[in-house]
Scaffold this motif. Structure first.
Motif, PDB file in Angstrom:
ATOM      1  N   ARG A   6       0.825  -1.205   0.000  1.00 53.27           N
ATOM      2  CA  ARG A   6       0.000   0.000   0.000  1.00 53.27           C
ATOM      3  C   ARG A   6       0.859   1.255   0.000  1.00 53.27           C
ATOM      4  NH1 ARG A   6      -4.738  -1.497   4.449  1.00 53.27           N
ATOM      5  NH2 ARG A   6      -5.681  -3.205   3.265  1.00 53.27           N
ATOM      6  N   ILE A   7       1.894   1.269   0.828  1.00 58.46           N
ATOM      7  CA  ILE A   7       2.785   2.437   0.865  1.00 58.46           C
ATOM      8  C   ILE A   7       3.460   2.619  -0.482  1.00 58.46           C
ATOM      9  CG2 ILE A   7       4.889   3.362   1.889  1.00 58.46           C
ATOM     10  CD1 ILE A   7       4.065   2.075   4.517  1.00 58.46           C
ATOM     11  N   THR A   8       3.958   1.517  -1.062  1.00 57.66           N
ATOM     12  CA  THR A   8       4.630   1.606  -2.359  1.00 57.66           C
ATOM     13  C   THR A   8       3.679   2.112  -3.434  1.00 57.66           C
ATOM     14  OG1 THR A   8       6.086  -0.236  -1.744  1.00 57.66           O
ATOM     15  CG2 THR A   8       5.898   0.294  -4.088  1.00 57.66           C
ATOM     16  N   ALA A   9       2.462   1.548  -3.452  1.00 54.31           N
ATOM     17  CA  ALA A   9       1.488   1.963  -4.463  1.00 54.31           C
ATOM     18  C   ALA A   9       1.112   3.431  -4.290  1.00 54.31           C
ATOM     19  CB  ALA A   9       0.245   1.085  -4.383  1.00 54.31           C
ATOM     20  N   THR A  10       0.935   3.866  -3.039  1.00 55.89           N
ATOM     21  CA  THR A  10       0.560   5.254  -2.792  1.00 55.89           C
ATOM     22  C   THR A  10       1.647   6.218  -3.249  1.00 55.89           C
ATOM     23  OG1 THR A  10      -0.790   4.592  -0.888  1.00 55.89           O
ATOM     24  CG2 THR A  10      -0.116   6.905  -1.015  1.00 55.89           C
ATOM     25  N   ILE A  11       2.901   5.934  -2.881  1.00 55.71           N
ATOM     26  CA  ILE A  11       3.999   6.813  -3.275  1.00 55.71           C
ATOM     27  C   ILE A  11       4.175   6.797  -4.781  1.00 55.71           C
ATOM     28  CG2 ILE A  11       6.490   7.169  -3.093  1.00 55.71           C
ATOM     29  CD1 ILE A  11       6.374   6.251  -0.242  1.00 55.71           C
ATOM     30  N   VAL A  13       1.833   6.239  -7.075  1.00 53.36           N
ATOM     31  CA  VAL A  13       0.735   6.998  -7.687  1.00 53.36           C
ATOM     32  C   VAL A  13       0.953   8.493  -7.515  1.00 53.36           C
ATOM     33  CG1 VAL A  13      -1.734   7.499  -7.507  1.00 53.36           C
ATOM     34  CG2 VAL A  13      -0.952   5.141  -7.517  1.00 53.36           C
ATOM     35  N   VAL A  14       1.331   8.908  -6.307  1.00 54.24           N
ATOM     36  CA  VAL A  14       1.585  10.334  -6.066  1.00 54.24           C
ATOM     37  C   VAL A  14       2.744  10.814  -6.927  1.00 54.24           C
ATOM     38  CG1 VAL A  14       2.326  12.011  -4.344  1.00 54.24           C
ATOM     39  CG2 VAL A  14       0.626  10.291  -3.739  1.00 54.24           C
ATOM     40  N   GLY A 143       9.241   4.021  -1.772  1.00 58.72           N
ATOM     41  CA  GLY A 143       8.090   3.402  -1.113  1.00 58.72           C
ATOM     42  C   GLY A 143       8.386   1.989  -0.668  1.00 58.72           C
TER      43      GLY A 143
END
Length: 410
Positions: A6-11, A13-14, A143
């Motif tokens: 989740r952290i990797t995907a969020t960073i 995407v941002v 991430g």
């Protein structure tokens, strides 16, 4: 999805959004600048060409008079008396135009290819695309690193909490989490340690009270037992001796539970032929029980504790179940099955509890509800797994003792 992902995907995407917004901003800003520079240059050219035309009467600087190729919007603007520019076409056919009216009511125009500027813009787009990809890759890498670090710390915290829950009171979650930063993970670890210490202190106090009460009851019980033995024969004396014996058994069981709760009991391991061991104990304590051996196996276990488990399980099946009671030995597993009403749903859901009796326990009898609790505690000392279930076919109680799944406490 795990926290790390989740952290990797969020960073990622941002980072992608930031890269896209930045790239589009740079693209349109550069395209606007290129267009403005081209228009300004063409305006200067057409003005110079117009001055030369007014002096000499002939086109100069590559200009043309009354060219039919002039785009219609540009021609209309020039006919209205304005000096105007226009970018037309695309790809290699792109051109930047400028037109101005002459004193003899004609239109003087100049144009040049706009393709080189579009090529520069395309080259910039490639650079921006590569930069955006690099930003996303670096963001995803950051991430992964951040998520992996946090996930590893939380995994260590969960493992340490599991050790504490299993009775390892020397383990500290904050030490397992590690790190010098006072972040949320460290605060959570310290809170879990504080909760574990408080619960352990309360449990220790309860265990001391239970053990002290049981120990203190031993002395009057001894005197009461002696006095009961001095009574003459008769029904009243028999009832007194029976109740004294039941009370003595209850006190001994309470003491055993208290010792098991301390998690200090250790198994004295020896090699035991399991099927033969079960047959002999069943014949001794429950002669009506049928024992069947599927696979013979020698296991390393504590025979005294194993006997305690088997006796408690057999007594529970005979007392609360219904005949026939059968025992099956399959390698390191022992299954005890009866045809009674089965275990209550609450017992299956929550596990054995102190002084919890089955629904079939007779009024005023049926034991004191510590048999399964002691069996579960002794199984934990052996590193065995005790599973309670109801048989899928007849609904009777089915207990499985698996001596293989884990190592006993050292």
């Amino acid at each position: 999805m795990s926290l790390r992902r989740r952290i990797t995907a969020t960073i990622a995407v941002v980072s992608a959004l930031v890269a896209v917004v930045f790239s589009l901003t740079v693209h349109y800003a550069y395209a606007f600048q290129q267009a403005e520079e081209a228009r300004a240059l063409q305006t200067e050219r057409v003005e110079l060409a117009l001055r030369a035309y007014e002096r000499t009467g002939a086109p100069a600087l590559g200009s043309r008079v009354a060219s039919p190729e002039v785009p219609l919007p540009l021609r209309e603007a020039a006919e209205e008396g304005n000096t105007a520019t226009l970018i037309s076409g695309s790809g290699d056919d792109a051109a930047v135009w400028a037109a101005a009216p002459t004193s003899d009511d004609r239109i003087l125009s100049v144009h040049s290819s706009y393709a080189p500027r579009l090529d520069d813009l395309a080259a910039l787009d490639q650079v921006l695309l590569a930069g955006a990809a690099a930003v996303v890759a670096l963001g995803a890498g950051a991430g992964v690193a951040m998520g992996a670090g946090l996930s590893a710390r939380l995994s260590r915290a969960a493992a340490a909490a599991g050790h504490v829950a299993a009775g390892d009171h020397d383990t500290r979650v904050s030490e397992a989490v590690g790190g010098s930063a006072r972040d949320e993970a460290s605060e959570l670890a310290r809170a879990v340690d504080g909760m574990a210490d408080a619960l352990q202190a309360r449990l220790a106090a309860e265990q001391r009270v239970t053990a002290d009460i049981a120990h203190e009851l031993r002395t009057p019980l001894t005197g009461l037992s002696t006095a009961a033995d001095l009574l003459g024969e008769g029904r009243p004396a028999e009832l007194v001796r029976d109740r004294v014996a039941a009370l003595r058994a209850l006190v001994e069981d309470v003491l055993e539970v208290a010792r098991l709760d301390t998690a200090t009991q250790r198994a004295d391991l020896t090699d035991v032929a399991l099927a033969e061991f079960v047959r002999h104990r069943a014949a001794r304590f429950a002669p009506d029980v049928t024992v069947r051996c599927v696979t013979e196996q020698v296991v390393s276990t504590d025979s005294r504790r194993l006997e305690r488990i088997l006796v408690n399980l057999l007594v529970n099946a005979l007392r609360h179940g219904a005949p026939p009671v059968s025992v099956e030995v399959d390698g390191p597993r022992v299954r005890i099955h009866d045809l009674g009403p089965g275990f209550p749903d609450a017992l299956l859901r929550e596990g054995p509890g102190r002084f919890r009796k089955g629904t079939s326990a007779p009024e005023g009898g049926g034991g004191h509800g510590l048999g399964l609790t002691i069996a579960r505690g002794q199984a934990d000392v052996l590193g065995a797994r005790l599973t309670l279930a109801n048989h899928p076919d007849d609904g009777g109680a089915l207990v499985t003792l698996d001596l293989a799944p884990a190592e006993p406490r050292p």
